[in-house]
Scaffold this active site. Structure first.
Site, PDB file in Angstrom:
ATOM      1  N   LEU A 101       0.868  -1.167   0.000  1.00 12.48           N
ATOM      2  CA  LEU A 101       0.000   0.000   0.000  1.00 12.48           C
ATOM      3  C   LEU A 101       0.905   1.217   0.000  1.00 12.48           C
ATOM      4  CD1 LEU A 101      -2.831  -0.813   2.611  1.00 12.48           C
ATOM      5  CD2 LEU A 101      -2.998  -0.858   0.120  1.00 12.48           C
ATOM      6  N   ASP A 102       0.503   2.268  -0.700  1.00 17.93           N
ATOM      7  CA  ASP A 102       1.316   3.468  -0.777  1.00 17.93           C
ATOM      8  C   ASP A 102       1.563   4.077   0.596  1.00 17.93           C
ATOM      9  OD1 ASP A 102       1.297   3.235  -3.518  1.00 17.93           O
ATOM     10  OD2 ASP A 102      -0.374   4.629  -3.798  1.00 17.93           O
ATOM     11  N   TYR A 103       2.584   4.891   0.678  1.00 19.11           N
ATOM     12  CA  TYR A 103       2.939   5.610   1.901  1.00 19.11           C
ATOM     13  C   TYR A 103       1.746   6.394   2.446  1.00 19.11           C
ATOM     14  CZ  TYR A 103       5.701   8.809   4.881  1.00 19.11           C
ATOM     15  OH  TYR A 103       6.218   9.527   5.929  1.00 19.11           O
ATOM     16  N   THR A 105      -1.443   5.794   1.763  1.00 17.96           N
ATOM     17  CA  THR A 105      -2.662   4.976   1.763  1.00 17.96           C
ATOM     18  C   THR A 105      -2.736   4.183   3.057  1.00 17.96           C
ATOM     19  OG1 THR A 105      -2.634   4.773  -0.648  1.00 17.96           O
ATOM     20  CG2 THR A 105      -3.931   3.144   0.554  1.00 17.96           C
TER      21      THR A 105
END
Length: 242
Positions: A101-103, A105
């Site tokens: 998961l993105d930073y 997110t």
């Protein structure tokens, strides 16, 4: 005799694909000798395998569900010294995330030391649903929502069909909240799908992975995944290929 990358994966160091990257990068030794070519076979009971100088130590497989907060990266190593998802789970085993998961997110992540399990869930031929709730700047029209469902052209191909629902919109603030369910694993996929229509993502949260949800967890909290849930995930992956 088994392939080196499989032995590394089974030891819980990384997925098989990541293990291959470790080998080609020169991070693996067998009986004291560095191995950089794929295809090497070893005897897991006799040969001594090291990754980054650390000998493999077969551990009991463990499985965790984490509510990842924003501001945490989804890797087990970071050169910049940022907080990692593995820092949030205090266990003796060497675990790593299943996917990313993105930073910026938040939401549900799985972590394990079972490389075969991770590889199974992330394999592109299996349709494992991931459900997200995204807040965007702007209000999409019906045509755009339909396009999100049928497929969006990105620089690495057209996205597969998705399930999309506009949950709410605020015309004064010019924002919308959308639920989107996908089964692909393209990098930053939901963000890029929204950006393809010119919408800036303000918040993004993964609320479900297959049948697993966050339940009563708060950001930064985690729980062990139950044995029956692990069994169901494995069965789901192998019985529902695309």
């Amino acid at each position: 005799m088994e392939r080196l990358q499989k032995v590394i994966a089974q030891a819980g160091v990384a997925s098989r694909r990541k293990a291959e990257e470790y080998i080609t990068a020169g991070r693996v030794k067998v009986n004291g000798k560095r191995v950089t070519e794929l295809g090497v076979k070893v005897n897991p009971n006799k040969d001594e395998v090291e990754v980054d100088g650390v000998p493999l130590d077969k551990e009991e497989p463990v499985y965790y569900l984490l509510y990842k907060p924003t501001g945490v990266i989804s890797t087990s190593n970071d050169e910049k010294g940022r907080k990692k998802v593995t820092d949030l789970i205090d266990v003796p085993q060497r675990i790593y995330p299943v996917g990313r998961l993105d930073y910026d997110t938040s939401g549900l992540m799985l972590l394990t030391n079972d490389g075969e399990f991770a590889n199974l869930l992330m394999h592109p031929k299996f349709k494992i649903e991931k459900e997200y709730v995204v807040k965007i700047k702007g209000i999409p029209d019906r045509k755009e929502l339909k396009q999100l469902e049928t497929g969006v052209k990105l620089d690495d191909g057209v996205t597969a069909p998705a399930k999309v629902k506009l949950l709410s919109s605020d015309r004064k603030k010019n924002t919308s909240i959308i639920r989107i369910i996908i089964h692909e694993g393209k990098n930053r996929q939901v963000r890029r799908m929204m950006e393809a229509f010119g919408y800036q993502v303000e918040k993004l949260k993964r609320e479900r992975f297959s049948f697993l949800t966050l339940g009563n967890l708060n950001p930064g909290e985690y729980r062990a995944i139950k044995a029956i849930e692990i069994k169901q995930l494995k069965e789901l992956a192998v019985t529902k290929p695309s």
